[in-house]
Design a protein around this motif. Structure first.
Motif, PDB file in Angstrom:
ATOM      1  N   GLN A 119      -4.973 -15.252   0.045  1.00 32.49           N
ATOM      2  CA  GLN A 119      -5.632 -14.925  -1.222  1.00 32.49           C
ATOM      3  C   GLN A 119      -7.126 -14.843  -0.968  1.00 32.49           C
ATOM      4  OE1 GLN A 119      -5.129 -13.780  -4.352  1.00 32.49           O
ATOM      5  NE2 GLN A 119      -4.444 -15.595  -5.482  1.00 32.49           N
ATOM      6  N   PRO A 120      -7.800 -13.709  -1.277  1.00 35.84           N
ATOM      7  CA  PRO A 120      -9.262 -13.657  -1.109  1.00 35.84           C
ATOM      8  C   PRO A 120      -9.939 -14.518  -2.164  1.00 35.84           C
ATOM      9  CG  PRO A 120      -8.458 -11.645  -2.130  1.00 35.84           C
ATOM     10  CD  PRO A 120      -7.246 -12.444  -1.783  1.00 35.84           C
ATOM     11  N   ARG A 170     -13.436  -5.906  -0.965  1.00 36.08           N
ATOM     12  CA  ARG A 170     -12.042  -5.545  -1.203  1.00 36.08           C
ATOM     13  C   ARG A 170     -11.142  -6.030  -0.078  1.00 36.08           C
ATOM     14  NH1 ARG A 170     -13.534   0.149  -1.888  1.00 36.08           N
ATOM     15  NH2 ARG A 170     -14.636   0.353  -3.870  1.00 36.08           N
ATOM     16  N   PHE A 171      -9.910  -6.350  -0.508  1.00 31.92           N
ATOM     17  CA  PHE A 171      -8.882  -6.748   0.435  1.00 31.92           C
ATOM     18  C   PHE A 171      -7.560  -6.220  -0.123  1.00 31.92           C
ATOM     19  CE2 PHE A 171      -6.628  -9.122   3.512  1.00 31.92           C
ATOM     20  CZ  PHE A 171      -5.538  -9.708   2.887  1.00 31.92           C
ATOM     21  N   ASN A 172      -6.667  -5.636   0.738  1.00 29.59           N
ATOM     22  CA  ASN A 172      -5.427  -5.069   0.211  1.00 29.59           C
ATOM     23  C   ASN A 172      -4.213  -5.585   0.980  1.00 29.59           C
ATOM     24  OD1 ASN A 172      -5.077  -3.479   2.615  1.00 29.59           O
ATOM     25  ND2 ASN A 172      -6.558  -2.010   1.774  1.00 29.59           N
ATOM     26  N   GLN A 173      -3.036  -5.111   0.546  1.00 28.11           N
ATOM     27  CA  GLN A 173      -1.794  -5.666   1.092  1.00 28.11           C
ATOM     28  C   GLN A 173      -1.560  -5.271   2.541  1.00 28.11           C
ATOM     29  OE1 GLN A 173      -1.819  -3.304  -1.398  1.00 28.11           O
ATOM     30  NE2 GLN A 173      -0.034  -1.949  -1.272  1.00 28.11           N
ATOM     31  N   THR A 231     -11.165  -6.241   5.774  1.00 27.12           N
ATOM     32  CA  THR A 231     -11.768  -6.115   4.449  1.00 27.12           C
ATOM     33  C   THR A 231     -12.603  -4.853   4.430  1.00 27.12           C
ATOM     34  OG1 THR A 231     -13.735  -7.359   5.093  1.00 27.12           O
ATOM     35  CG2 THR A 231     -11.893  -8.608   4.167  1.00 27.12           C
ATOM     36  N   GLU A 232     -12.971  -4.418   3.232  1.00 26.94           N
ATOM     37  CA  GLU A 232     -13.848  -3.261   3.112  1.00 26.94           C
ATOM     38  C   GLU A 232     -14.635  -3.365   1.821  1.00 26.94           C
ATOM     39  OE1 GLU A 232     -11.331   0.193   2.959  1.00 26.94           O
ATOM     40  OE2 GLU A 232     -10.981  -0.047   0.824  1.00 26.94           O
ATOM     41  N   SER A 233     -15.774  -2.687   1.846  1.00 30.68           N
ATOM     42  CA  SER A 233     -16.559  -2.584   0.617  1.00 30.68           C
ATOM     43  C   SER A 233     -16.503  -1.147   0.112  1.00 30.68           C
ATOM     44  CB  SER A 233     -18.013  -2.986   0.866  1.00 30.68           C
ATOM     45  OG  SER A 233     -18.080  -4.352   1.165  1.00 30.68           O
ATOM     46  N   ASP A 234     -16.611  -0.217   1.019  1.00 31.15           N
ATOM     47  CA  ASP A 234     -16.444   1.189   0.673  1.00 31.15           C
ATOM     48  C   ASP A 234     -15.949   1.887   1.933  1.00 31.15           C
ATOM     49  OD1 ASP A 234     -19.997   1.243   0.595  1.00 31.15           O
ATOM     50  OD2 ASP A 234     -18.719   1.688   2.317  1.00 31.15           O
ATOM     51  N   SER A 290      -7.070   2.359   5.909  1.00 35.72           N
ATOM     52  CA  SER A 290      -6.801   1.231   5.024  1.00 35.72           C
ATOM     53  C   SER A 290      -5.422   1.274   4.388  1.00 35.72           C
ATOM     54  CB  SER A 290      -7.872   1.178   3.929  1.00 35.72           C
ATOM     55  OG  SER A 290      -7.865   2.390   3.192  1.00 35.72           O
ATOM     56  N   VAL A 291      -4.705   2.378   4.467  1.00 29.86           N
ATOM     57  CA  VAL A 291      -3.377   2.425   3.868  1.00 29.86           C
ATOM     58  C   VAL A 291      -2.299   2.348   4.936  1.00 29.86           C
ATOM     59  CG1 VAL A 291      -4.009   3.586   1.745  1.00 29.86           C
ATOM     60  CG2 VAL A 291      -3.502   4.932   3.783  1.00 29.86           C
ATOM     61  N   CYS A 292      -2.579   1.597   5.993  1.00 23.62           N
ATOM     62  CA  CYS A 292      -1.648   1.430   7.086  1.00 23.62           C
ATOM     63  C   CYS A 292      -1.750  -0.022   7.542  1.00 23.62           C
ATOM     64  CB  CYS A 292      -2.022   2.387   8.226  1.00 23.62           C
ATOM     65  SG  CYS A 292      -0.849   2.405   9.594  1.00 23.62           S
ATOM     66  N   PRO A 293      -0.620  -0.703   7.778  1.00 21.65           N
ATOM     67  CA  PRO A 293      -0.687  -2.135   8.072  1.00 21.65           C
ATOM     68  C   PRO A 293      -1.286  -2.428   9.441  1.00 21.65           C
ATOM     69  CG  PRO A 293       1.566  -1.347   8.255  1.00 21.65           C
ATOM     70  CD  PRO A 293       0.779  -0.218   7.723  1.00 21.65           C
TER      71      PRO A 293
END
Lengths: 177, 454
Positions: free
Chosen positions: B258-259, B301-304, B320-323, B350-353
């Motif tokens: 969890q961020p 930002r942090f994603n699945q 992680t990313e900001s933009d 960013s859309v790849c694990p």
């Protein structure tokens, strides 16, 4: 001695004999010319391998027999130097034979021309080259029985086509060994 | 002993004219014979060259297109190598029943990925042979660490397949669907699209991204956990408490991350740290670990796709990313909550694990959108080093690898990681050159003979 020198020596010594056989097999001088040239070209193509195994003549003769029986009719374009400008056909022979002898040769040649290639081949091998039935069968790639039947058919046909030469087409004096 | 016919025939041929055997016949036939000899050698060389070119171009592919032999005395055959380069293939057939362990899977898209439109997934053999995975393009397939089991949704509807690529056995889970619009009573679980799955370290179970139909609106959803023995159990997932799934801490322990945002009420504020929760498969919290992020490395930002546990469960890979231009990669030790490695990864896809090799090296997907170049890279001492390159123009930006594959031998051939276009099109170039040379030689030979005979 180079390969060409050896080849040239062979051709000079055997080509006339090969031409005579080719003519008997094809019953046509131009076809005989083509058959002999094709056979010698094949020999030249494979000279190193053929010469290494000894006398090249059996190889050349086998090619001649095969080409003659296949009914090979393709005539290659030959250099102008080979075109016999003005050379007469044997009909106008230089020999001083009587008319009867000339007529007999013409009749025989025409009769031979009307045999099948295999019948001519069998006759040439059996009666001109004096080979046995077994040797003939081996050279033509057929059975001895086929040689026998072809010989019989060929002689019967010659007797029919040239009855005036029937005394020539008797039974052979050599049998299979 | 002679006979009359012999004498008659002999008499007939006495006058064979000279032109049947001209004086220079030996020279003429010798030249003709030599031409044939040379011509046959040329033709033979051309034929050999063409056959060699065809063999070089096609035999590796043909070899891989054969189905793998059935499982032998080795009870757990797995993948031991991976392709350094993934290029186009003259034809791509559907995944066979028993292709053997695969190295990974890659996605395909038909349009530019802004916005991304997936069109399918391909399985990748250890030598780079591609097979079409049947089924839905929107749901990520999953590959076990040893490359033996491939999980994918057959269609938008059930069933979900768990395919043993060695024996050919397929386990069907009919209670799992990918379509929201289908009859809720027909299925039990819904699989989320574009979300990663996580395999247990021993490769016996896989946690799928999804929930039960009737979990809608609940704080805790029940995620399907599939076993290679055909079992189907559930894992409670309290997203609000533990965040995203990150993988397995052990064969019976799951990790969640969890961020922690600077402003707890603003999910767009800078991420100052992460809370890692370790639970058992029944959802019972076992321990938590707090990870800090330096202020100068903070993103928003942090994603699945941005979390993955190491195979031994002691390290956590996070991105992680900001933009689009500010992406970072971190490797944390969960034993002392310190950063082991980090790097900037501007071109992170960013859309790849993210993932790990079985020998403990973190891997990240890299995508250069403008050049249409996709790679898989290893994080190593602050550097992001490519280890797999996907051909530009192939239409892929995401590769998911079996951990054992990337820990094994790299198969790159003579071109390795080269990205110049001849390195991708060498088969076609070889064929064209061979055909051109062959045609030219044959035409030269024919012209030469015509000149001699004329």
């Amino acid at each position: 001695m180079s390969d060409f020198d050896e080849f040239d020596r062979f051709v000079r010594s055997r080509s006339a004999n090969l031409a005579r056989t080719a003519f008997l097999l094809t019953a046509d001088y131009q076809l005989a010319e083509d058959v002999v040239q094709e056979a010698l070209t094949k020999l030249a193509e494979r000279w190193p391998a053929v010469a290494r195994h000894g006398d090249p003549e059996p190889y050349v003769r086998r090619v001649i027999y095969t080409k003659a029986i296949d009914g090979w009719r393709w005539r290659r374009r030959r250099p102008e130097v080979l075109r016999p400008d003005g050379v007469p056909w044997p009909e106008s022979s230089d020999r001083k034979d009587d008319a009867e002898a000339i007529a007999r040769r013409i009749v025989l040649r025409n009769a031979l021309a009307r045999l099948t290639p295999r019948q001519r081949a069998v006759l040439v091998l059996r009666f001109y080259e004096d080979r046995t039935e077994a040797q003939t069968a081996d050279l033509l790639g057929c059975s001895v029985n086929t040689v026998k039947s072809q010989t019989r058919h060929a002689l019967e046909r010659l007797r029919t086509l040239a009855p005036e030469l029937a005394d020539t087409f008797g039974r052979p004096t050599q049998e299979a060994s | 002993m002679t006979n009359p016919l012999h004498e008659t025939l002999d008499d007939l041929v006495t006058d064979v004219p000279r032109h049947v055997v001209p004086a220079d016949i030996s020279a003429i036939t010798w030249r003709a014979g030599r031409r044939r000899r040379i011509g046959k050698r040329i033709a033979g060389s051309v034929a050999a060259l063409a056959v060699a070119a065809l063999a070089v171009a096609t035999l590796p592919v043909l070899d891989e297109l054969r189905s793998a032999p059935p499982a032998d005395s080795n009870p757990s055959p797995g993948v031991t190598s991976y392709p350094e380069r993934i290029g186009h293939q003259w034809w791509v057939r559907e995944l066979p029943d028993r292709p053997g362990p695969v190295a990974g899977v890659i996605n395909l898209y038909r349009e530019h990925p802004r916005p991304y439109v997936p069109s399918g997934w391909l399985a990748v053999s250890p030598r780079g042979v591609l097979w079409q995975i049947p089924g839905d393009a929107h749901h990520e397939p999953t590959i076990s660490p040893n490359g033996r089991f491939l999980g994918y949704l057959r269609g938008g509807d059930a069933p979900y397949y768990l395919h043993d690529l060695v024996t050919g056995e397929v386990l069907e889970f009919e209670d799992i669907s990918g379509n929201w619009s289908e009859n809720e009573e027909a299925f039990t679980y819904l699989i989320y699209d574009q979300s990663p799955s996580f395999w247990s370290p021993n490769g016996s179970r896989v946690l799928l991204p999804g929930s039960r139909w009737d979990d809608g609106g609940n704080d805790i959803v029940r995620r399907p956990l599939l076993g290679t023995d055909g079992s189907l159990t559930e894992v409670p997932h309290d997203y609000g408490s533990v965040g995203f799934a990150a993988g397995w801490a052990a064969d019976d322990e799951l990790a969640w991350v969890q961020p922690v945002h600077l402003d707890l009420d603003d999910q767009e504020s800078a991420i100052t740290g992460f809370t890692v929760s370790i639970t058992d498969v029944s959802g019972t919290l076992l321990r938590t670990i707090n990870l800090d992020v330096n202020a100068d490395e903070a993103s928003t930002r942090f994603n699945q796709w941005g979390a993955a546990m190491s195979p031994d469960g002691t390290q956590l890979l996070l991105t992680t990313e900001s933009d689009w231009s500010d992406r970072r990669v971190f490797v944390y030790s969960l034993e002392d909550a310190t950063v082991i490695d980090s790097a900037e990864a501007v071109d992170l896809a960013s859309v790849c694990p993210v993932g790990w090799t079985s020998d403990g090296r973190p891997t990240v997907p890299i995508q250069l959108w403008d050049d249409d170049v996709a790679t898989t890279a290893v994080l190593d001492g602050g550097d992001v080093r490519p280890v797999v390159r996907i051909e530009p123009g192939l239409g892929s930006y995401c590769a998911i690898w079996a951990g054992d594959a990337l820990a094994g031998e790299a198969r790159g051939g003579i071109f390795g990681m080269a990205n110049a276009w001849p390195a991708w099109w060498w088969k076609e170039i070889t064929l064209v050159v061979a055909l051109t040379v062959g045609t030219t030689l044959l035409m030269w030979r024919r012209r030469t003979i015509r000149q001699v005979l004329s």
